[in-house]
Design a protein around this motif. Structure first.
Motif, PDB file in Angstrom:
ATOM      1  N   GLU A 186      10.917  -0.662   0.709  1.00  0.00           N
ATOM      2  CA  GLU A 186      10.369   0.669   0.930  1.00  0.00           C
ATOM      3  C   GLU A 186       9.201   0.588   1.914  1.00  0.00           C
ATOM      4  N   ILE A 187       8.838   1.743   2.461  1.00  0.00           N
ATOM      5  CA  ILE A 187       7.777   1.781   3.455  1.00  0.00           C
ATOM      6  C   ILE A 187       7.000   3.079   3.336  1.00  0.00           C
ATOM      7  N   HIS A 188       5.703   3.026   3.589  1.00  0.00           N
ATOM      8  CA  HIS A 188       4.876   4.230   3.581  1.00  0.00           C
ATOM      9  C   HIS A 188       4.928   4.882   4.957  1.00  0.00           C
ATOM     10  N   PHE A 189       4.907   6.193   4.989  1.00  0.00           N
ATOM     11  CA  PHE A 189       5.031   6.928   6.247  1.00  0.00           C
ATOM     12  C   PHE A 189       3.934   6.555   7.238  1.00  0.00           C
ATOM     13  N   SER A 190       2.748   6.246   6.748  1.00  0.00           N
ATOM     14  CA  SER A 190       1.626   5.965   7.640  1.00  0.00           C
ATOM     15  C   SER A 190       1.848   4.733   8.508  1.00  0.00           C
ATOM     16  N   GLU A 191       2.832   3.884   8.157  1.00  0.00           N
ATOM     17  CA  GLU A 191       3.050   2.657   8.912  1.00  0.00           C
ATOM     18  C   GLU A 191       3.676   2.898  10.288  1.00  0.00           C
ATOM     19  N   TYR A 217      -0.166  12.940   5.828  1.00  0.00           N
ATOM     20  CA  TYR A 217      -0.759  11.604   5.930  1.00  0.00           C
ATOM     21  C   TYR A 217      -1.601  11.443   7.191  1.00  0.00           C
ATOM     22  N   LEU A 263      11.394   5.811   2.086  1.00  0.00           N
ATOM     23  CA  LEU A 263       9.971   6.128   2.036  1.00  0.00           C
ATOM     24  C   LEU A 263       9.428   5.974   0.626  1.00  0.00           C
ATOM     25  N   THR A 264       8.188   5.531   0.533  1.00  0.00           N
ATOM     26  CA  THR A 264       7.455   5.513  -0.717  1.00  0.00           C
ATOM     27  C   THR A 264       6.061   6.090  -0.454  1.00  0.00           C
ATOM     28  N   PRO A 265       5.620   7.041  -1.289  1.00  0.00           N
ATOM     29  CA  PRO A 265       6.357   7.671  -2.394  1.00  0.00           C
ATOM     30  C   PRO A 265       7.656   8.313  -1.888  1.00  0.00           C
TER      31      PRO A 265
END
Length: 299
Positions: A186-191, A217, A263-265
């Motif tokens: 999973e990955i956070h959008f901010s990345e 974000y 995506l996470t969350p």
């Protein structure tokens, strides 16, 4: 002889400027065309054409009447459409709009099943971005729209009804050679704050969600290309043009040479059906809506 046939004859004559050509276009005889135009001119108390043999040329009065004739003919057709939709539920008309990404799977599946049970129903289709098709239902240009994400106008107290049909988890798509292309993680959008982004055009469903995530974000997107097709977005990711927001489970968006990271969350795109609240009963439309709800409605 109906007013609509007179108006149509006048407008085709005005466009082609020749009686024989206009009669052929309308699939009627030249004397019938002449009678229709003459009847309209008699009602208006003025000739609308200057005549030279079989040639006809709009005069000043005819030119002034053209936009009003077009508007009147459009209104008559709109009235006929509304009446037809209140008639036989098996032979009436349903105006169905849908977003582009549903044209490869959900819409064909629905239409195939519905045509088997109701082969004579006339379904008028229109494809467009999420905001457009929702607005078309609001403005009575369509009866039903299949759309995602859920429009704000369908929330409590809104003008649109809503029924969820499917839910898709969203992911970020990376070219397989990208450093962040880590399969299964999973990955956070901010990345993706420093990444080039391939996106849908404004007003399209995944673009609406992309913009919301960007605002949530505080990520300033560097959009390098905008498209109206998710398949194009997916393809450009594999070409290394940038990263993109895509649904995980679309059977026609399984990108080759790309990696999807959820995506996470977790973020979901709800796909559903909208209709105008308080619309007059229309058996063909109501029956079609009930068919879709019974076949696909999600808990």
């Amino acid at each position: 002889m109906s007013l609509s046939s007179e108006l149509q004859s006048f407008l085709v004559g005005a466009e082609l400027q020749h009686l024989s050509d206009a009669a052929r276009e309308l699939a009627i005889s030249q004397p019938t065309l002449s009678r229709r135009i003459a009847k309209l001119e008699k009602e208006l108390g003025s000739e609308l054409f200057d005549r030279t043999g079989r040639g006809i040329h709009l005069n000043q009065r005819g030119e002034a009447y053209v936009p009003h004739a077009r508007a009147a003919l459009a209104e008559l057709e709109a009235g006929r459409t509304k009446v037809r939709r209140l008639m036989d539920p098996e032979r009436g008309t349903v105006r169905l709009d849908f977003i582009h990404s549903l044209g490869t799977w959900m819409v064909p599946d629905i239409l195939r099943a519905h045509r088997q049970a109701h082969p004579h129903l006339d379904i008028k289709l229109h494809q467009g971005p999420a905001q457009e098709v929702s607005n078309r239902v609001l403005y009575d240009q369509a009866d039903i729209a299949l759309v995602g994400p859920r429009p704000e106008e369908s929330r409590e107290g809104g003008e649109l009804g809503w029924c969820r049909l499917h839910r898709q988890r969203l992911a970020l798509a990376f070219p397989e050679e990208h450093p962040l292309a880590i399969e299964g993680e999973e990955i956070h959008f901010s990345e993706i704050a420093s990444e080039n982004v391939v996106a849908m055009l404004p007003g399209y469903g995944t673009r609406i969600m992309l913009d919301k995530l960007s605002a949530e974000y505080d990520v300033r997107l560097r959009i390098v290309f905008e498209s109206m097709e998710l398949t194009t977005v997916s393809g450009l990711v594999t070409a290394g043009l940038g990263v993109a927001l895509l649904p995980l489970d679309d059977p026609y968006l399984l990108p080759h040479r790309a990696v999807l990271r959820p995506l996470t969350p977790a973020v979901y795109r709800d796909l559903g059906m909208v209709w105008r609240q308080g619309a007059a009963p229309a058996p063909p439309v109501d029956g079609f809506r009930e068919f879709v709800q019974s076949r696909l409605a999600a808990a």
